[in-house]
Design a protein around this motif. Structure first.
Motif, PDB file in Angstrom:
ATOM      1  N   LEU A 206     -71.126 -22.277  22.111  1.00  0.00           N
ATOM      2  CA  LEU A 206     -72.305 -21.417  22.273  1.00  0.00           C
ATOM      3  C   LEU A 206     -72.018 -20.299  23.269  1.00  0.00           C
ATOM      4  O   LEU A 206     -72.439 -19.152  23.084  1.00  0.00           O
ATOM      5  N   GLY A 209     -70.518 -17.236  21.986  1.00  0.00           N
ATOM      6  CA  GLY A 209     -71.344 -16.397  21.134  1.00  0.00           C
ATOM      7  C   GLY A 209     -71.594 -16.933  19.743  1.00  0.00           C
ATOM      8  O   GLY A 209     -72.269 -16.284  18.926  1.00  0.00           O
ATOM      9  N   TRP A 211     -73.639 -19.002  17.366  1.00  0.00           N
ATOM     10  CA  TRP A 211     -74.999 -19.524  17.515  1.00  0.00           C
ATOM     11  C   TRP A 211     -75.503 -20.317  16.320  1.00  0.00           C
ATOM     12  O   TRP A 211     -76.469 -21.063  16.430  1.00  0.00           O
ATOM     13  N   ARG A 212     -74.854 -20.195  15.188  1.00  0.00           N
ATOM     14  CA  ARG A 212     -75.302 -20.949  14.012  1.00  0.00           C
ATOM     15  C   ARG A 212     -74.801 -22.392  14.089  1.00  0.00           C
ATOM     16  O   ARG A 212     -73.618 -22.632  14.289  1.00  0.00           O
ATOM     17  N   SER A 213     -75.698 -23.340  13.906  1.00  0.00           N
ATOM     18  CA  SER A 213     -75.323 -24.754  13.996  1.00  0.00           C
ATOM     19  C   SER A 213     -74.273 -25.126  12.951  1.00  0.00           C
ATOM     20  O   SER A 213     -73.409 -25.966  13.196  1.00  0.00           O
ATOM     21  N   ILE A 231     -77.767 -30.050  19.773  1.00  0.00           N
ATOM     22  CA  ILE A 231     -78.174 -28.756  20.331  1.00  0.00           C
ATOM     23  C   ILE A 231     -79.637 -28.809  20.756  1.00  0.00           C
ATOM     24  O   ILE A 231     -80.017 -28.288  21.809  1.00  0.00           O
ATOM     25  N   VAL A 240     -79.740 -24.999  26.989  1.00  0.00           N
ATOM     26  CA  VAL A 240     -79.623 -24.086  25.856  1.00  0.00           C
ATOM     27  C   VAL A 240     -80.998 -23.521  25.547  1.00  0.00           C
ATOM     28  O   VAL A 240     -82.004 -24.229  25.613  1.00  0.00           O
ATOM     29  N   LYS A 242     -83.473 -21.983  22.743  1.00  0.00           N
ATOM     30  CA  LYS A 242     -83.699 -22.015  21.299  1.00  0.00           C
ATOM     31  C   LYS A 242     -84.688 -20.919  20.944  1.00  0.00           C
ATOM     32  O   LYS A 242     -85.830 -20.927  21.397  1.00  0.00           O
ATOM     33  N   TYR A 251     -81.824 -19.268  16.618  1.00  0.00           N
ATOM     34  CA  TYR A 251     -80.747 -18.659  17.402  1.00  0.00           C
ATOM     35  C   TYR A 251     -80.608 -19.466  18.686  1.00  0.00           C
ATOM     36  O   TYR A 251     -81.577 -19.673  19.412  1.00  0.00           O
ATOM     37  N   TYR A 252     -79.390 -19.938  18.972  1.00  0.00           N
ATOM     38  CA  TYR A 252     -79.144 -20.738  20.164  1.00  0.00           C
ATOM     39  C   TYR A 252     -78.189 -19.994  21.102  1.00  0.00           C
ATOM     40  O   TYR A 252     -77.250 -19.334  20.654  1.00  0.00           O
ATOM     41  N   LYS A 253     -78.435 -20.125  22.394  1.00  0.00           N
ATOM     42  CA  LYS A 253     -77.516 -19.550  23.379  1.00  0.00           C
ATOM     43  C   LYS A 253     -77.583 -20.365  24.655  1.00  0.00           C
ATOM     44  O   LYS A 253     -78.585 -21.052  24.932  1.00  0.00           O
TER      45      LYS A 253
END
Length: 260
Positions: A206, A209, A211-213, A231, A240, A242, A251-253
């Motif tokens: 993550l 960059g 971000w897609r599971s 996640i 993280v 969400k 979108y995860y970061k």
């Protein structure tokens, strides 16, 4: 670097009028906020299941420390119990019997403590109100630093004592990565979880960059439902962020700005 950043939450902390549970991820500045904004009479830190640390730095048995808290509350004062998640639940009924005298502020460095305190079977249910402390707002930092990049990094308070510029962070990134892993491990410990290699790989991915599971699952070589579940657990621990998108995917970061 010694720097005290004013935060909008200070007004909220200073105006506490009832028993309050202040909670949030570790190192978001909860203790600093309480110490700077709240005029309390007694302050203790729960060290472990047997001992506490008083305001003067003395290590005492938990029972002795709680007696001081009780006296303060019975006299109508304000008492603070820091690291409340470490206090054995056997003491919760005792603490509940002191309400509604005075004002008790409990500080918990985990999200699990919220579920326990406000569980329907908790003796503290209906006594405390929750107050979450997250990262410092970008606007609060920018208005005091006038440095757009450094203000992003300083949103996470733990980094403030260590760097004075973004360039310094880049030069010392390896040592700070070790510090970050230790802090993440501490978060997992407080949440009664274990920081496994898989969780750490997900965080690193993550941070790069991705971000897609589905993509993360391919990189770490696990099934996508398993990765999505992990996640989401990281998101509940506020490690993280969400973010909903217009599509079907989230979108995860990584939440901490120094390590996006």
């Amino acid at each position: 670097m010694r720097l005290h950043l004013r935060r909008r939450e200070e007004k909220k902390i200073a105006s506490i009028k009832n028993w309050t549970l202040i909670y949030g991820r570790r190192k978001t500045g909860k203790t600093t906020l309480v110490k700077s904004a709240l005029k309390y009479d007694t302050y203790i830190i729960i060290g472990d299941v047997n001992n506490a640390i008083t305001q003067s730095g003395e290590i005492v048995r938990i029972e002795k420390a709680l007696e001081e808290v009780k006296r303060t509350l019975k006299n109508g004062g304000i008492a603070v119990i820091d690291e409340f998640q470490r206090l054995p639940e056997i003491y919760w009924s005792l603490i509940a019997s002191w309400a509604p005298s005075g004002i008790l502020v409990a500080i918990g460095s985990s999200y699990g403590i919220v579920n326990k305190v406000f569980d329907r079977n908790s003796p503290l249910l209906g006594i405390f109100t929750p107050s979450e402390i997250v990262l410092i707002s970008y606007e609060d930092v920018l208005s005091q630093l006038n440095d757009p990049v450094l203000s992003v990094l300083y949103r996470d308070p733990w980094i403030i004592p260590f760097i004075e510029s973004y360039d310094e962070l880049k030069k010392r990134i390896k040592e700070f990565s070790l510090v970050a892993k230790g802090l993440i491990g501490e978060v997992f410990k407080e949440e009664e979880r274990q920081l496994t290699d898989l969780y750490y790989k997900i965080l690193l991915t993550l941070g790069e960059g991705v971000w897609r599971s589905k993509e993360i699952a391919g990189i770490v070589q696990r099934e996508e439902p398993t990765i999505t579940s992990m996640i989401n657990k990281l998101a509940k621990m506020r490690l993280v962020s969400k973010i909903l998108t217009l599509g079907k995917e989230n979108y995860y970061k990584v939440s901490s700005p120094p390590f996006p």
